[in-house]
Structure formats: C-alpha cells, structure tokens
Design an enzyme around this catalytic site. Structure first.
Site, short mmCIF file in Angstrom:
data_model
loop_
_atom_site.label_atom_id
_atom_site.label_comp_id
_atom_site.label_asym_id
_atom_site.label_seq_id
_atom_site.Cartn_x
_atom_site.Cartn_y
_atom_site.Cartn_z
N GLU A 130 -8.33 -5.88 5.44
CA GLU A 130 -8.97 -6.11 4.13
C GLU A 130 -8.72 -7.53 3.64
OE1 GLU A 130 -8.12 -3.21 1.14
OE2 GLU A 130 -9.11 -1.60 2.24
N GLY A 166 0.00 -0.61 6.95
CA GLY A 166 -0.39 -0.57 8.36
C GLY A 166 -1.27 -1.78 8.62
N ASP A 167 -2.16 -1.66 9.63
CA ASP A 167 -3.04 -2.79 9.94
C ASP A 167 -4.30 -2.80 9.08
OD1 ASP A 167 -1.49 -4.00 12.08
OD2 ASP A 167 -1.92 -2.18 13.20
N GLY A 168 -4.48 -1.78 8.24
CA GLY A 168 -5.67 -1.71 7.39
C GLY A 168 -5.68 -2.77 6.30
N ASN A 175 0.86 -1.19 0.00
CA ASN A 175 0.00 0.00 0.00
C ASN A 175 0.89 1.24 0.00
OD1 ASN A 175 -1.70 2.13 0.45
ND2 ASN A 175 -2.47 1.41 2.43
N GLY A 220 -8.98 -0.48 13.79
CA GLY A 220 -8.44 0.83 13.42
C GLY A 220 -9.16 1.48 12.25
N GLU A 221 -10.18 0.81 11.69
CA GLU A 221 -10.95 1.39 10.58
C GLU A 221 -12.29 1.89 11.14
OE1 GLU A 221 -9.56 1.38 7.37
OE2 GLU A 221 -7.83 0.60 8.49
N1 LIG Z 1 -3.54 3.06 -3.45
C1 LIG Z 1 -4.34 3.38 -2.43
N2 LIG Z 1 -4.89 4.59 -2.33
C2 LIG Z 1 -5.65 4.94 -1.30
N3 LIG Z 1 -5.95 4.12 -0.27
C3 LIG Z 1 -5.42 2.89 -0.30
C4 LIG Z 1 -4.59 2.46 -1.37
N4 LIG Z 1 -4.20 1.19 -1.11
C5 LIG Z 1 -4.79 0.86 0.05
N5 LIG Z 1 -5.51 1.87 0.55
C6 LIG Z 1 -6.28 1.94 1.81
O1 LIG Z 1 -5.48 2.48 2.83
C7 LIG Z 1 -6.08 2.12 4.08
C8 LIG Z 1 -5.08 2.17 5.19
O2 LIG Z 1 -4.12 1.22 4.94
P1 LIG Z 1 -2.92 0.80 5.89
O3 LIG Z 1 -3.38 0.09 7.05
O4 LIG Z 1 -1.99 0.11 5.00
O5 LIG Z 1 -2.25 2.11 6.36
P2 LIG Z 1 -2.63 3.03 7.56
O6 LIG Z 1 -4.06 2.97 7.94
O7 LIG Z 1 -2.11 4.31 7.12
O8 LIG Z 1 -1.80 2.44 8.72
P3 LIG Z 1 -1.79 3.01 10.19
O9 LIG Z 1 -3.21 3.03 10.65
O10 LIG Z 1 -0.95 2.07 10.94
O11 LIG Z 1 -1.21 4.36 10.07
C9 LIG Z 1 -6.68 0.77 3.85
O12 LIG Z 1 -7.97 0.75 4.34
C10 LIG Z 1 -6.69 0.60 2.32
O13 LIG Z 1 -7.98 0.35 1.86
#
Ligand SMILES: Nc1ncnc2c1ncn2[C@@H]1O[C@H](COP(=O)(O)OP(=O)(O)OP(=O)(O)O)[C@@H](O)[C@H]1O
Length: 560
Positions: free
Chosen positions: A217, A211-213, A153, A515-516
């Site tokens: 998924e 991250g944990d998102g 991601n 976390g979502e």
């Molecule tokens: N190319 C993309 N553009 C936008 N959103 C994306 C893309 N790829 C994945 N995502 C979304 O980003 C969201 C957050 O992902 P991820 O957990 O990897 O990071 P994070 O939330 O930033 O992590 P953390 O909460 O630890 O900071 C996921 O729900 C996913 O659907």
C-alpha cells in the site's frame, strides 16, 4: 566499576570515574580525534576495535560463591559489544557518559541495555570526541537519528503487531534517538492515503509494522502522487515484520524477528529497489514483491480463513492442491532477457561481484556502502555488463530531467494494447505455477527466487507444470528450503523484463500481486529499474543466491 545492565535497571549502575588514557601514539592526558581508548575509573578501559566496543575492568570482580557446591566461578572482566549493536552514546552531563545498545538476551530477541560511566570533569572534551568517534564507527554510512513515519497495522498476520511495535521495535528506535511519528491504521487502504499525503522531506523512512500488505500500500500511495518518482526515490520504505510471511524483512534484513529488523533499520542504508507496474483493465498499480497465478497464489489467497495456523496455512493449502494435480490453462507472452539457468547464475555472479568490489573500492569491506545497489558508483571499470546493458531502460535514465513527475511511462503499453513486438507468446494447458518474483525470499525459509537482485531492472520468472506427480511436487516444495529449488529440472527459471498473462477456460480463480488478491483477469507487468527506495541492511538482499554461484575466482570476478 562500570555496570552493564538493562535500561530498566539503570538505577543500579555504579558510578565510574573516567579518564583518558595515554597510549603509545596518543596524546598524553587527552583523547585526540581518532583516539580509540577511554580510561574509566582510573584503570578500566573502553576501547574501540574494528567491529566491537570492549569494556575492560582493571579490578577483578569478586568470584561468585556457589554455596559450597563445586568450585567458585571466576567472573569475566571484559564485556564486548558489537559496534553494529551500539545505538547511541552521549555525555548526558559533563561527567556522565551513557551508551545505549541492543543486547541479545534471547536467540529471537534484542533488548535495549545501557552502560553508564562517570567521566572526570576535566576530560569531558576528550570523552566527547571519543563518543563522536564511537558513533561514527557504529553507524558507518548509515544516517544517524533517522526520522520515521511509522504505520502499525493492528490486524496484521496472526495479530500482535501492536505488541511487537511497543515492546520490540519502538524501544530500539527510541534508544537510537530516532524521531518517530506513529499512526495505527484504522482501515484497509489507509496506508495508501497516508503515503499519498506524507511530507517526503520530513521523514527518511516510512516504516510498515505489518505483513507485506502495508508496504504494498505504501509503494502504491507514493506512486499515486503527482511527484511519484521523486517520492519513491526519496522516501525509503522499511518493514518491521508482524505478518505471517514477512518477505520484505527477510530479504532486506535477513530476519523475520521484529527487534532484529528494527536494529537493521537503525543501521541500514537507503537503496534502490526495482518496482513493477501492473496494468489490469484500466488500472495501473505497483508491485514490489511478486505476481502469481496457480498453486502458490491459491495456497496463499484461498486459505485466508486459516490465518490462525500462521505460516503453516500456506503449506497446508499447497499440499491439498498438489494432490489434485490442479492445472491453470493460460496464454503467456514474455519479454525474456536471460533464458537459461547458467546465464541467470552468471548474471547473479556479475551483480554480486560488482557490489562487493564496489564496496571494497569504497573502503567498506562489509558491503555496507550507501552506493551499493544503486549501480551508479564511480568505479566504471567494475560496473557489471548488465547494468550498462540495462541503462537504457532504467528509470533514472529515462526520467532524469523530469524527477518531479508521476510514474514513469510504460515502455510496453498496457494489457489492452497490441502485444509488443518480439514478445514470445506461448499457450499452456498444464501450467501449475506461474510465479514471478522481485525479491528472493517470499517467506522465512522460502527462497524461491534465489537469483533475484534488488536493482538489476529484471524480474525472475518461475514456471512449473501442474501435471507432475505428487511425489515430484513434494520434492519441489522441500527443495525450496534445502536450497536446491533453482537447480531442480522441473523448474523453469528466467530473467525477464515484462510479461502478459491471460487465464483461459476458468470462470474464476486467484491472482496474487504481492500477496494481495486482484481480479481474475488478464494483466501485464513491466519492471522499472530502481524506481523505489528501501532501507536495507547492506544495500541489497540478504539471500545467499543460487547454489554454487560463487564458485569463481577473484580473476573471474574482475573479468566478469
Ligand atoms: N485497521 C485495519 N483494519 C482492517 N484491515 C487493515 C487495517 N489496517 C490495515 N489493513 C489491511 O490489512 C491488509 C493486510 O495487511 P498486512 O500485510 O499488514 O498483514 P497480512 O496480510 O495479515 O500479512 P501476511 O500476509 O504476512 O499474513 C492490508 O491490505 C491493509 O489494507
């Protein structure tokens, strides 16, 4: 002499002549299967110890000159490489042995390095056997050359997932000769689609560089398949930490550093993980990490605009809210299994003791047994009571005849059904934090659910009042890092199987699942024992457990 240098500079390696040493108990002139020592360049040796590979040069290396300042420094003749760090070894030609390993070049980073040695051509077979022996010991129960579907991601956390993948994880996977199929996610939700359509027989693991998102998924994509149970049981989810929390990696690999997590995935084993079904409205989703309503959820979800702060945004959000003494009125109905903290510690002790004894029974003292955590080992006398007590509700027990079907049926119905019998319904006007965890760490140094077990069919519920003084709240926050949170009298800590929560008197707010953010509406949760599969470093979580859980004798353990 053998040279030890990063892979990038392999051209500088000196060639070595290798031979097989005659040692007491070993066949002269050849390394029989099980031989531990390979002689290189006449007299230098490569020996296999219980935990490390040792290269000993017979000819002392010349001391380094110091330009006349101070005494000359003697150069060490030996190099030790932990077997855990050995990624690969092979005869790349009948006379060349190459060993790739992860070298800790800095406290926060591992880099691939290699060792190239020449083997005398009439001893190639013996060297091949020695190499097989090395790999067998270096991998133990872990599968060699795992096949990985990797999802990166690019927008995870503070950014930089591409770089972490390219520079820290990929080189380690490649050196371990893993087969990689890499996809960069292009939009939110794409990982669900990918997991839904992935060929589960073509891969051993699906790796989230995120991250944990993304793991959330991936579990949900696997859960949407018609063969959900088989897919969740077969394809292990793993995690390269690239977000700001990185709970999954902290729990399974004991690190939030990408290269260390990559090595743990290479050397890790598949292990079952409890998953939680969440029903809200007409939806059913899976949760692998946490469910929250209150200060913790809000501190995370309402500070998205402060992503540039990295992990500090959570602390900032928490402090702002605690000074307001914010409360979140709600009704909570819970299916409680273990009500008090002593009981929770006792349960944790039983599960941990079972796993360590089970590992010993399997001749695997480091706990790195593939059966560890599954709770279905052969030594029945060592099984913890909880596993037997829980077996009726385990997914394995309810679904063995129908492994190709979708998600397991809901034992307690959905949030729209009548409240199940025996659930204790309590109305709270002053709830500060309703926080439920399926793993121990929620972020590095945030071991909120210290008694969490990967596969006990239970989730841990923490409730904290919102009208405590700011000083008490700060003390609570600090106690998470110091390991005293569990025992804090303001923390209610229970092990439960299911719950329903209904917010009251609030127009809108924050509910966090892994976390979502999900709608601010009532939801119900129930745990499915061992429904998911992950790659774990040792079969369970890396968290240390609640303080003093292990002040217990071996006799206690055996009788537990
Ligand atoms: N190319 C993309 N553009 C936008 N959103 C994306 C893309 N790829 C994945 N995502 C979304 O980003 C969201 C957050 O992902 P991820 O957990 O990897 O990071 P994070 O939330 O930033 O992590 P953390 O909460 O630890 O900071 C996921 O729900 C996913 O659907």
């Amino acid at each position: 002499m053998a040279s030890l240098a990063p892979a990038m500079t392999s051209s500088s390696h000196d060639a070595l002549h290798a031979d097989v040493k005659s040692t007491p108990g070993l066949a002269s002139g050849g390394a029989a299967a099980g031989d531990d020592i390979l002689v290189v360049d006449g007299d230098s040796t490569l020996s296999l110890g219980p935990d490390s590979l040792l290269l000993t040069r017979s000819t002392p290396t010349k001391p380094k000159r110091t330009c006349g300042f101070g005494p000359t420094k003697p150069t060490s003749n030996a190099k030790s490489i932990p077997l855990y760090n050995v990624l690969w070894a092979e005869l790349t030609s009948p006379t060349t042995l190459t060993i790739d390993y992860a070298d800790q070049t800095a406290p926060k980073k591992l880099r691939v390095a290699n060792l190239t040695l020449s083997v005398q051509d009439d001893h190639a077979d013996a060297a091949r056997r020695w190499t097989d022996n090395l790999l067998e010991r270096a991998y133990g129960p872990a599968k060699l050359r795992k096949r990985a579907k990797v999802l990166v991601n690019p927008h995870a956390g503070p950014g930089g997932a591409d770089k972490l993948w390219d520079h820290e994880a990929k080189p380690i996977f490649e050196a371990a000769r893993m087969a990689l199929d890499v996809v960069r996610t292009k939009y939110s939700g794409e990982a669900i689609e990918i997991a839904q359509g992935v060929d589960i027989d073509a891969f051993d693991t699906i790796v989230a560089c995120s991250g944990d998102g993304l793991p959330h998924e991936i579990f949900n994509g696997l859960g949407k398949r018609p063969d959900a149970r088989r897919a969740l049981g077969k394809l292990a989810v793993s995690h390269i930490p690239c977000g700001s929390g990185n709970a999954m990696s902290c729990n399974l690999y004991g690190t939030h550093r990408a290269s260390f997590a990559a090595l743990a995935i290479v050397k890790g084993v598949s292990a079952p993980l409890d998953l939680v079904s969440i029903t809200q409205g007409d939806n059913r989703i899976l949760s692998f990490l946490s469910q929250a309503l209150g200060t913790v959820a809000e501190s995370d979800l309402a500070t998205e605009h402060l992503r540039w702060m990295g992990g500090a945004r959570f602390t900032y959000g928490f402090l702002v809210r605690l000074f307001k003494k914010k409360v979140y009125p709600c009704d909570i109905a819970v299916k409680v299994e273990i009500e008090d903290k002593d009981g929770v510690k006792e349960h944790y002790k039983r599960v941990r003791s079972y796993h360590s004894l089970h590992a010993l029974a399997n001749g695997n003292g480091n706990g790195n047994a593939s059966g560890n955590g599954h709770g279905n080992g052969s030594s029945n006398s060592l099984k913890p009571k909880v596993e037997e007590a829980d077996s009726g509700s385990s997914v394995a027990a309810t679904s063995s005849a129908s492994n190709d079907e979708g998600l397991p049926p809901l034992e307690y119905g959905t949030v729209k059904d009548k409240l199940p019998e025996g659930w204790e319904l309590v109305s709270y006007d002053n709830m500060g934090n309703f926080y439920c965890g399926n793993m121990a760490y929620m972020a590095p140094d945030a071991n909120f659910f210290s008694a969490a077990c990967a596969n006990d069919g239970l989730i841990d519920l923490i409730c904290i009042d919102g009208d405590v003084s700011p000083a008490t709240s700060i003390n609570l926050l600090l106690s998470v890092e110091s390991g005293k949170f569990f025992d804090n009298p303001h923390v209610s800590y229970r092990k439960i199987k299911a719950f329903r929560i209904t917010p009251r008197n609030q127009e809108d707010g924050y509910i966090s699942i892994d976390g979502e953010r999900v709608p601010f509406e009532p939801f119900q949760a129930e745990v499915h024992r061992g429904l998911g599969t992950v790659i774990s470093k040792s079969g369970g979580f890396q968290a240390p457990g609640p303080r003093d859980w292990d002040s217990v004798t071996m006799a206690d353990r055996l009788l537990a």
